[in-house]
Design a protein around this motif. Sequence first.
Motif, mmCIF file in Angstrom:
data_model
loop_
_atom_site.group_PDB
_atom_site.id
_atom_site.type_symbol
_atom_site.label_atom_id
_atom_site.label_comp_id
_atom_site.label_asym_id
_atom_site.label_seq_id
_atom_site.Cartn_x
_atom_site.Cartn_y
_atom_site.Cartn_z
ATOM 1 N N ASP A 122 0.841 -1.199 0.000
ATOM 2 C CA ASP A 122 0.000 0.000 0.000
ATOM 3 C C ASP A 122 0.872 1.244 0.000
ATOM 4 N N GLU A 123 2.021 1.165 0.705
ATOM 5 C CA GLU A 123 2.918 2.310 0.800
ATOM 6 C C GLU A 123 4.365 1.828 0.830
ATOM 7 N N LEU A 124 5.152 2.281 -0.134
ATOM 8 C CA LEU A 124 6.578 2.002 -0.192
ATOM 9 C C LEU A 124 7.279 3.322 0.130
ATOM 10 N N THR A 125 7.940 3.383 1.291
ATOM 11 C CA THR A 125 8.485 4.630 1.819
ATOM 12 C C THR A 125 10.001 4.620 1.771
ATOM 13 N N LEU A 126 10.569 5.768 1.400
ATOM 14 C CA LEU A 126 12.001 5.967 1.421
ATOM 15 C C LEU A 126 12.292 7.032 2.465
ATOM 16 N N ARG A 127 13.090 6.686 3.487
ATOM 17 C CA ARG A 127 13.528 7.638 4.511
ATOM 18 C C ARG A 127 14.976 7.987 4.237
ATOM 19 N N VAL A 128 15.282 9.273 4.314
ATOM 20 C CA VAL A 128 16.603 9.769 3.978
ATOM 21 C C VAL A 128 17.178 10.535 5.171
ATOM 22 N N THR A 129 18.425 10.233 5.529
ATOM 23 C CA THR A 129 19.151 11.001 6.543
ATOM 24 C C THR A 129 20.565 11.242 6.012
ATOM 25 N N ASN A 130 21.269 12.176 6.647
ATOM 26 C CA ASN A 130 22.657 12.406 6.250
ATOM 27 C C ASN A 130 23.468 12.864 7.446
ATOM 28 N N SER A 131 24.665 13.366 7.169
ATOM 29 C CA SER A 131 25.612 13.698 8.237
ATOM 30 C C SER A 131 25.338 15.043 8.896
ATOM 31 N N GLY A 132 24.227 15.673 8.623
ATOM 32 C CA GLY A 132 23.892 16.941 9.268
ATOM 33 C C GLY A 132 23.997 18.135 8.362
ATOM 34 N N ALA A 133 24.508 17.984 7.164
ATOM 35 C CA ALA A 133 24.614 19.101 6.230
ATOM 36 C C ALA A 133 23.272 19.358 5.555
ATOM 37 N N GLU A 134 23.094 20.572 5.039
ATOM 38 C CA GLU A 134 21.904 20.847 4.237
ATOM 39 C C GLU A 134 22.002 20.016 2.966
ATOM 40 N N MET A 135 20.891 19.387 2.577
ATOM 41 C CA MET A 135 20.935 18.443 1.476
ATOM 42 C C MET A 135 19.622 18.459 0.720
ATOM 43 N N VAL A 136 19.674 18.186 -0.589
ATOM 44 C CA VAL A 136 18.493 17.896 -1.389
ATOM 45 C C VAL A 136 18.670 16.492 -1.946
ATOM 46 N N TRP A 137 17.563 15.824 -2.226
ATOM 47 C CA TRP A 137 17.615 14.457 -2.734
ATOM 48 C C TRP A 137 16.409 14.221 -3.633
ATOM 49 N N THR A 138 16.470 13.184 -4.424
ATOM 50 C CA THR A 138 15.358 12.797 -5.285
ATOM 51 C C THR A 138 15.353 11.285 -5.449
ATOM 52 N N ALA A 139 14.187 10.737 -5.718
ATOM 53 C CA ALA A 139 14.048 9.294 -5.951
ATOM 54 C C ALA A 139 12.954 9.061 -6.990
ATOM 55 N N GLY A 140 13.180 8.112 -7.860
ATOM 56 C CA GLY A 140 12.195 7.739 -8.863
ATOM 57 C C GLY A 140 12.018 6.238 -8.899
ATOM 58 N N LEU A 141 10.792 5.793 -9.082
ATOM 59 C CA LEU A 141 10.474 4.360 -9.126
ATOM 60 C C LEU A 141 9.808 4.070 -10.461
ATOM 61 N N VAL A 142 10.416 3.175 -11.245
ATOM 62 C CA VAL A 142 9.915 2.844 -12.571
ATOM 63 C C VAL A 142 9.632 1.346 -12.619
ATOM 64 N N PRO A 143 8.427 0.952 -13.042
ATOM 65 C CA PRO A 143 8.134 -0.484 -13.178
ATOM 66 C C PRO A 143 9.029 -1.120 -14.229
ATOM 67 N N GLY A 144 9.308 -2.405 -14.051
ATOM 68 C CA GLY A 144 10.165 -3.138 -14.975
ATOM 69 C C GLY A 144 11.593 -3.118 -14.471
ATOM 70 N N GLY A 145 12.519 -3.353 -15.338
ATOM 71 C CA GLY A 145 13.918 -3.258 -14.954
ATOM 72 C C GLY A 145 14.478 -4.491 -14.308
ATOM 73 N N LYS A 146 13.911 -5.667 -14.610
ATOM 74 C CA LYS A 146 14.463 -6.898 -14.055
ATOM 75 C C LYS A 146 15.894 -7.063 -14.553
ATOM 76 N N PRO A 147 16.865 -7.173 -13.630
ATOM 77 C CA PRO A 147 18.251 -7.343 -14.064
ATOM 78 C C PRO A 147 18.448 -8.698 -14.757
ATOM 79 N N ALA A 148 19.403 -8.749 -15.681
ATOM 80 C CA ALA A 148 19.643 -9.960 -16.475
ATOM 81 C C ALA A 148 19.985 -11.157 -15.609
ATOM 82 N N GLU A 149 20.672 -10.935 -14.479
ATOM 83 C CA GLU A 149 21.110 -12.059 -13.653
ATOM 84 C C GLU A 149 20.060 -12.499 -12.628
ATOM 85 N N ALA A 150 18.892 -11.845 -12.602
ATOM 86 C CA ALA A 150 17.859 -12.192 -11.611
ATOM 87 C C ALA A 150 17.195 -13.511 -11.981
ATOM 88 N N PRO A 151 16.781 -14.280 -10.951
ATOM 89 C CA PRO A 151 16.132 -15.574 -11.226
ATOM 90 C C PRO A 151 14.770 -15.410 -11.859
#
Length: 151
Positions: A122-151
């Motif tokens: 229902d909810e896939l959450t990404l939590r981000v922390t760092n060493s205390g500096a001001e920071m920006v971040w981004t994340a993208g989730l795309v369906p597909g992308g099965k790696p060649a070596e995956a079972p």
Amino acid sequence: MGTQPRRVALAVSGLFVALMTSACTAAEPEVDPSSVDLESWSQSMLGTERGMSFAGGHQGDAASGGSFYDVEPGWYELTMACAGGDAMALELLADGTTISNGTTSCDSPAVTAHLELRAAADELTLRVTNSGAEMVWTAGLVPGGKPAEAP
């Protein structure tokens, strides 16, 4: 009638390999988190939108994050980037349960991890922390992308 907890599995081998490779690639130009246009920077890091994405930032030791909702089972590419801090620590949760974590260097090219959800979340959450500096971040989730070596 009782509620049965859902079990969510993640193929994590690709996540740690992908996150660690960011330290081996050429550095991106430094970004000033206090003056960056977050939407433009996020789009430049993730490329053309093909799935779901979000971006954020924080200052100090605070954590920030975002969520993807109604995520179906299957293979996904999770692409992440950050700027301003030395590194960001990531925690990935499915319906409140931690399923993986890792770190990636900031001010590097975006890194992509392949993950498999074996049950819907229902909810896939990404939590981000760092060493205390001001920071920006981004994340993208795309369906597909099965790696060649995956079972």
